[in-house]
Design an enzyme around this catalytic site. Structure first.
Site, short mmCIF file in Angstrom:
data_model
loop_
_atom_site.label_atom_id
_atom_site.label_comp_id
_atom_site.label_asym_id
_atom_site.label_seq_id
_atom_site.Cartn_x
_atom_site.Cartn_y
_atom_site.Cartn_z
N LYS A 1 0.62 -1.27 -0.24
CA LYS A 1 -0.27 0.21 0.58
C LYS A 1 0.78 1.32 -0.21
O LYS A 1 1.69 1.54 0.73
CB LYS A 1 -0.78 -0.07 1.14
CG LYS A 1 -1.81 0.77 1.18
CD LYS A 1 -2.92 0.87 2.52
CE LYS A 1 -4.08 1.56 2.51
NZ LYS A 1 -4.68 1.90 3.84
O1 G3P Z 1 -6.78 2.69 6.53
C1 G3P Z 1 -7.26 4.35 5.80
C2 G3P Z 1 -8.59 4.57 5.90
O2 G3P Z 1 -9.42 3.85 6.30
C3 G3P Z 1 -8.04 5.27 7.23
O3 G3P Z 1 -9.28 6.47 7.74
O4 G3P Z 1 -10.72 6.90 8.80
O5 G3P Z 1 -7.71 7.50 9.34
O6 G3P Z 1 -9.40 8.95 7.66
P1 G3P Z 1 -9.77 7.12 8.56
#
Ligand code: G3P
Length: 212
Positions: free
Chosen positions: A83
């Site tokens: 990733k």
């Molecule tokens: O892990 C990637 C993404 O889902 C992160 O989300 O909640 O940190 O904006 P968030």
């Protein structure tokens, strides 16, 4: 639509796997740190409980560093996907890793032009962030719909896994937009299963049956 789990907690992941609701796992440096380790210590624990794709994120900024880090991550397990945050050097790394048969996911994507470049560089997946767009009062669902349209119009094979999910409504919007998948925090996954009328209905049935 595929349901991925946005978590680096093997216990949560195991619960999602048990329910048949773990088509993959997405981690990121924040989730890995929250789990109390790094990719080298946490990702092996995740692949022990999940044989679906597991996204492990690089920290390097330059293409050579990303490629080198990605190759090390890929050695952990055959279901590890590298990733990589969206950037020009990341696209160079995606091209090189894909030419070596190493699956990649480009993350921190916020618009259709980033999504287009990631797909054309050979990304296996992209992770467009809907919650962080809406956190700053930008439209989330429309952006996802545009990305899906671009991929469908041009027959791009990259899978779009909607990320940065804050609640069930964003999952529904991603599904209606035709996204290939969503990656959901475990708490949101549980929320999706619940409804107050369901709970009330169960309580009444149990009461009527003399079980409540
Ligand atoms: O892990 C990637 C993404 O889902 C992160 O989300 O909640 O940190 O904006 P968030």
């Amino acid at each position: 639509m595929k349901i991925w789990l946005d978590s680096a907690d093997p216990a949560e992941i195991k619960k999602a796997v048990e329910a048949g609701l773990c088509d993959g796992v997405t981690t990121n440096p924040s989730l890995i740190a929250k789990a109390g380790g790094d990719n080298a210590t946490i990702i092996p624990k995740i692949v022990e409980v999940c044989d679906a794709p597991v996204l492990a994120e690089t920290l390097s900024i330059d293409a050579d560093g990303i490629v080198s880090e990605g190759k090390e991550l890929a050695k952990i397990s055959s279901n590890v996907v590298v990733k990589i945050p969206m950037a020009w050097d990341s696209l160079i790394a995606v091209k090189r890793l894909s030419q070596e048969g190493i699956p990649t996911a480009v993350t921190l994507i916020f618009n259709a032009t980033q999504a287009l470049l990631a797909a054309r560089s050979g990304a296996t997946y992209i992770a467009p962030f809907v919650g962080r767009r809406e956190d700053i009062s930008e439209e989330g669902a429309q952006a996802i719909a545009e990305m899906v349209d671009v991929y469908q119009l041009h027959g791009l094979p990259t899978e779009l896994i909607v990320a940065s999910i804050r609640g069930p409504l964003q999952v529904k919007q991603a599904a209606l937009a035709g996204a290939h998948g969503v990656t959901v925090p475990f708490g949101v996954l549980k929320q999706m299963a619940e409804h107050p009328l369901t709970a009330a209905g169960i309580a009444k049935f149990l009461a009527d049956a003399g079980k409540g």
